[in-house]
Design a protein around this motif. Structure first.
Motif, PDB file in Angstrom:
ATOM      1  N   ASP A  29       0.813  -1.219   0.000  1.00 52.64           N
ATOM      2  CA  ASP A  29       0.000   0.000   0.000  1.00 52.64           C
ATOM      3  C   ASP A  29       0.852   1.277   0.000  1.00 52.64           C
ATOM      4  N   SER A  30       2.182   1.120  -0.036  1.00 55.18           N
ATOM      5  CA  SER A  30       3.074   2.283   0.040  1.00 55.18           C
ATOM      6  C   SER A  30       3.946   2.414  -1.202  1.00 55.18           C
ATOM      7  N   VAL A  31       3.479   1.871  -2.327  1.00 51.61           N
ATOM      8  CA  VAL A  31       4.285   1.914  -3.554  1.00 51.61           C
ATOM      9  C   VAL A  31       4.520   3.346  -4.026  1.00 51.61           C
ATOM     10  N   ASP A  32       3.650   4.264  -3.618  1.00 54.60           N
ATOM     11  CA  ASP A  32       3.868   5.659  -3.993  1.00 54.60           C
ATOM     12  C   ASP A  32       5.046   6.267  -3.233  1.00 54.60           C
ATOM     13  N   LEU A  33       5.419   5.655  -2.111  1.00 51.16           N
ATOM     14  CA  LEU A  33       6.565   6.130  -1.340  1.00 51.16           C
ATOM     15  C   LEU A  33       7.877   5.533  -1.842  1.00 51.16           C
ATOM     16  N   GLY A  34       7.833   4.246  -2.234  1.00 50.53           N
ATOM     17  CA  GLY A  34       9.040   3.572  -2.694  1.00 50.53           C
ATOM     18  C   GLY A  34       8.855   2.073  -2.695  1.00 50.53           C
ATOM     19  N   SER A  35       9.907   1.370  -3.083  1.00 50.12           N
ATOM     20  CA  SER A  35       9.845  -0.087  -3.184  1.00 50.12           C
ATOM     21  C   SER A  35      10.246  -0.746  -1.878  1.00 50.12           C
ATOM     22  N   GLY A  36       9.812  -1.993  -1.697  1.00 45.39           N
ATOM     23  CA  GLY A  36      10.119  -2.728  -0.486  1.00 45.39           C
ATOM     24  C   GLY A  36      11.541  -3.262  -0.478  1.00 45.39           C
ATOM     25  N   VAL A  37      12.123  -3.335   0.717  1.00 50.69           N
ATOM     26  CA  VAL A  37      13.444  -3.933   0.925  1.00 50.69           C
ATOM     27  C   VAL A  37      13.320  -4.936   2.059  1.00 50.69           C
ATOM     28  N   GLU A  38      13.688  -6.192   1.795  1.00 49.76           N
ATOM     29  CA  GLU A  38      13.610  -7.241   2.810  1.00 49.76           C
ATOM     30  C   GLU A  38      15.012  -7.704   3.187  1.00 49.76           C
ATOM     31  N   SER A  39      15.170  -8.039   4.464  1.00 55.73           N
ATOM     32  CA  SER A  39      16.418  -8.625   4.952  1.00 55.73           C
ATOM     33  C   SER A  39      16.111  -9.999   5.523  1.00 55.73           C
ATOM     34  N   ALA A  40      17.041 -10.546   6.292  1.00 57.47           N
ATOM     35  CA  ALA A  40      16.838 -11.876   6.849  1.00 57.47           C
ATOM     36  C   ALA A  40      15.604 -11.935   7.747  1.00 57.47           C
ATOM     37  N   ARG A  41      15.318 -10.845   8.484  1.00 58.29           N
ATOM     38  CA  ARG A  41      14.213 -10.859   9.443  1.00 58.29           C
ATOM     39  C   ARG A  41      13.204  -9.739   9.251  1.00 58.29           C
ATOM     40  N   ASP A  42      13.607  -8.650   8.624  1.00 59.67           N
ATOM     41  CA  ASP A  42      12.786  -7.442   8.645  1.00 59.67           C
ATOM     42  C   ASP A  42      12.431  -6.962   7.245  1.00 59.67           C
ATOM     43  N   VAL A  43      11.571  -5.943   7.214  1.00 58.08           N
ATOM     44  CA  VAL A  43      11.127  -5.364   5.952  1.00 58.08           C
ATOM     45  C   VAL A  43      11.015  -3.849   6.115  1.00 58.08           C
ATOM     46  N   GLY A  44      11.225  -3.135   5.023  1.00 59.76           N
ATOM     47  CA  GLY A  44      11.104  -1.686   5.051  1.00 59.76           C
ATOM     48  C   GLY A  44      10.903  -1.153   3.647  1.00 59.76           C
ATOM     49  N   ILE A  45      11.002   0.156   3.504  1.00 56.78           N
ATOM     50  CA  ILE A  45      10.744   0.813   2.224  1.00 56.78           C
ATOM     51  C   ILE A  45      11.935   1.688   1.854  1.00 56.78           C
ATOM     52  N   ASP A 150      -7.012   4.235   7.563  1.00 58.04           N
ATOM     53  CA  ASP A 150      -7.136   3.638   6.229  1.00 58.04           C
ATOM     54  C   ASP A 150      -6.062   2.593   5.959  1.00 58.04           C
ATOM     55  N   GLY A 151      -5.243   2.297   6.968  1.00 54.82           N
ATOM     56  CA  GLY A 151      -4.186   1.308   6.793  1.00 54.82           C
ATOM     57  C   GLY A 151      -2.958   1.826   6.088  1.00 54.82           C
ATOM     58  N   ARG A 152      -2.794   3.148   6.001  1.00 54.44           N
ATOM     59  CA  ARG A 152      -1.632   3.760   5.353  1.00 54.44           C
ATOM     60  C   ARG A 152      -0.606   4.182   6.400  1.00 54.44           C
ATOM     61  N   LEU A 153       0.658   4.190   5.998  1.00 56.28           N
ATOM     62  CA  LEU A 153       1.711   4.629   6.905  1.00 56.28           C
ATOM     63  C   LEU A 153       1.486   6.071   7.347  1.00 56.28           C
ATOM     64  N   ILE A 154       1.608   6.309   8.632  1.00 53.21           N
ATOM     65  CA  ILE A 154       1.484   7.656   9.173  1.00 53.21           C
ATOM     66  C   ILE A 154       2.771   8.427   8.869  1.00 53.21           C
ATOM     67  N   SER A 155       2.646   9.658   8.421  1.00 46.69           N
ATOM     68  CA  SER A 155       3.820  10.473   8.108  1.00 46.69           C
ATOM     69  C   SER A 155       4.573  10.811   9.393  1.00 46.69           C
ATOM     70  N   PHE A 156       5.851  11.188   9.237  1.00 45.11           N
ATOM     71  CA  PHE A 156       6.637  11.553  10.408  1.00 45.11           C
ATOM     72  C   PHE A 156       6.060  12.787  11.091  1.00 45.11           C
ATOM     73  N   LYS A 157       5.496  13.691  10.335  1.00 45.43           N
ATOM     74  CA  LYS A 157       4.937  14.909  10.922  1.00 45.43           C
ATOM     75  C   LYS A 157       3.778  14.592  11.853  1.00 45.43           C
ATOM     76  N   ARG A 158       2.970  13.589  11.520  1.00 45.84           N
ATOM     77  CA  ARG A 158       1.798  13.257  12.319  1.00 45.84           C
ATOM     78  C   ARG A 158       2.022  12.080  13.271  1.00 45.84           C
ATOM     79  N   SER A 159       3.180  11.487  13.197  1.00 47.50           N
ATOM     80  CA  SER A 159       3.467  10.325  14.043  1.00 47.50           C
ATOM     81  C   SER A 159       3.594  10.720  15.510  1.00 47.50           C
ATOM     82  N   ARG A 160       3.142   9.830  16.390  1.00 48.31           N
ATOM     83  CA  ARG A 160       3.282  10.050  17.834  1.00 48.31           C
ATOM     84  C   ARG A 160       4.523   9.344  18.386  1.00 48.31           C
ATOM     85  N   LEU A 161       5.287   8.698  17.509  1.00 47.84           N
ATOM     86  CA  LEU A 161       6.459   7.943  17.935  1.00 47.84           C
ATOM     87  C   LEU A 161       7.707   8.824  17.916  1.00 47.84           C
ATOM     88  N   ALA A 162       8.748   8.367  18.610  1.00 46.56           N
ATOM     89  CA  ALA A 162       9.982   9.150  18.688  1.00 46.56           C
ATOM     90  C   ALA A 162      10.651   9.269  17.326  1.00 46.56           C
TER      91      ALA A 162
END
Length: 347
Positions: A29-45, A150-162
């Motif tokens: 659902d985040s193809v507009d942001l970039g492509s997926g990158v997978e490692s041995a255990r994790d995933v990201g964009i 809507d199941g979309r990634l929250i932007s850094f500006k609106r994120s409540r995380l560090a």
């Protein structure tokens, strides 16, 4: 009495990992942001569009106020979670820098100060669900920390995380070998996996004293080179040059930002092998070693593990991201470090 109450509460709370959660739906659902990158255990964009801008021009950065503070609902679980994490690895609470807005959303990149415990009690909760004794549903669903309604990634500006800023670099010797770091099981970053030559968190001391030098490229390179010197037992004169090559979002760790660079050393692979990790780093670094990369015809940003065939099952996500960004940069003839790196790889 307070200690007893905390222990009693800890027995009533369970931090349940979602081990089967691959986040492939999030990446899809985040193809507009970039492509997926997978490692041995994790995933990201991999944020390719923003990375092209990072390589093209300096981008101004500021450290704004106020510092990051944990939201009240996350602070409720902080003591229990820190107790839980202290059983599985060494933890510390140094000052760090966090990303407060998306990279190209404004004229400047906004950073803010925080502490490592803030990151642990926010981003590192995302792969978990919190259950309390007697409840039929989770008290907190980790996915709700990174996804909107809507199941979309929250932007850094609106994120409540560090959203601590992760930094790393791929260091190449004069004979074209890449330094990789085997991390110990006590390392919270990527326990037991192979990491880039230097990797860690951006800190306030990485910001240049002269405000004229406040660019995200300079700040990240300062942090990446500091981590490189610490983890691979290097001194400043042994580093020739560094270049920021890209960044991404580490979905498996609360969609945190991770930046990567390339560094050229004036040492051979054999000279590096003559060293061992500093004593202060041995709790986190098992060893560092030079390795050869696959032939360039196998370099593909969508398949970074193919660039490190012998160790692909042990590759951490920051290392996979760095290799993906490197494959993009080598294909970009305008990248300033391209010719010098190619000369080392092919020489």
């Amino acid at each position: 009495m307070e200690t007893r109450a905390n222990r009693r509460r800890a027995r009533e709370v369970r931090f349940q990992p979602r081990k089967g959660d691959t986040y492939r739906d999030v990446v899809g659902d985040s193809v507009d942001l970039g492509s997926g990158v997978e490692s041995a255990r994790d995933v990201g964009i991999l944020l390719s569009r923003e990375n092209a801008e990072l390589r093209k021009r300096p981008i101004r950065a500021i450290v704004q106020s106020p510092d990051y503070k944990l939201p009240r609902d996350l602070k409720t679980w902080s003591l229990d979670f820190l107790t839980h994490r202290s059983r599985t690895g060494k933890i510390y609470n140094d000052s760090v820098l966090c990303l407060a807005a998306d990279l190209l959303s404004e004229d400047v990149v906004k950073l803010r100060a925080g502490h490592y415990f803030d990151f642990m009690c926010s981003n590192l909760l995302a792969p978990l669900d919190i259950w309390e004794v007697g409840r039929k549903s989770p008290a907190l669903r980790g996915r709700d920390l990174i996804l909107d309604s809507d199941g979309r990634l929250i932007s850094f500006k609106r994120s409540r995380l560090a959203n601590l800023v992760g930094v790393s670099t791929l260091a190449f010797t004069t004979d074209g070998q890449l330094l990789v770091v085997a991390q110990t099981e006590d390392n919270i970053g990527s326990p037991g996996l192979l990491a880039p030559s230097g990797s860690g968190a951006l800190e306030p001391r990485d910001v240049p004293r002269n405000p004229a030098d406040w660019t995200i490229q300079r700040i990240v390179i300062n942090g990446a080179e500091r981590e490189l010197r610490e983890e691979c037992h290097l001194v400043e004169r042994e580093i020739t040059d560094s270049s920021l090559i890209g960044h991404g979002r580490w979905i498996s760790r609360g969609a945190m930002p991770e930046f990567c660079a390339v560094t050229l050393l004036n040492l051979t692979g054999d000279q590096v092998l003559d060293r061992s990790p500093r004593r202060v780093e041995r709790s986190y670094v098992h060893e560092f070693m030079p390795v050869g990369l696959a032939p360039r015809r196998l370099w593909d940003p969508s398949r970074p593990l193919d660039m490190l065939l012998q160790h692909r099952q042990a590759v951490s996500w920051p290392l996979a991201l760095g290799l993906a960004c490197l494959a993009e940069c080598i294909a970009d003839e305008s990248w300033p470090m391209r010719n010098e790196l190619l000369a080392r790889l092919e020489g």
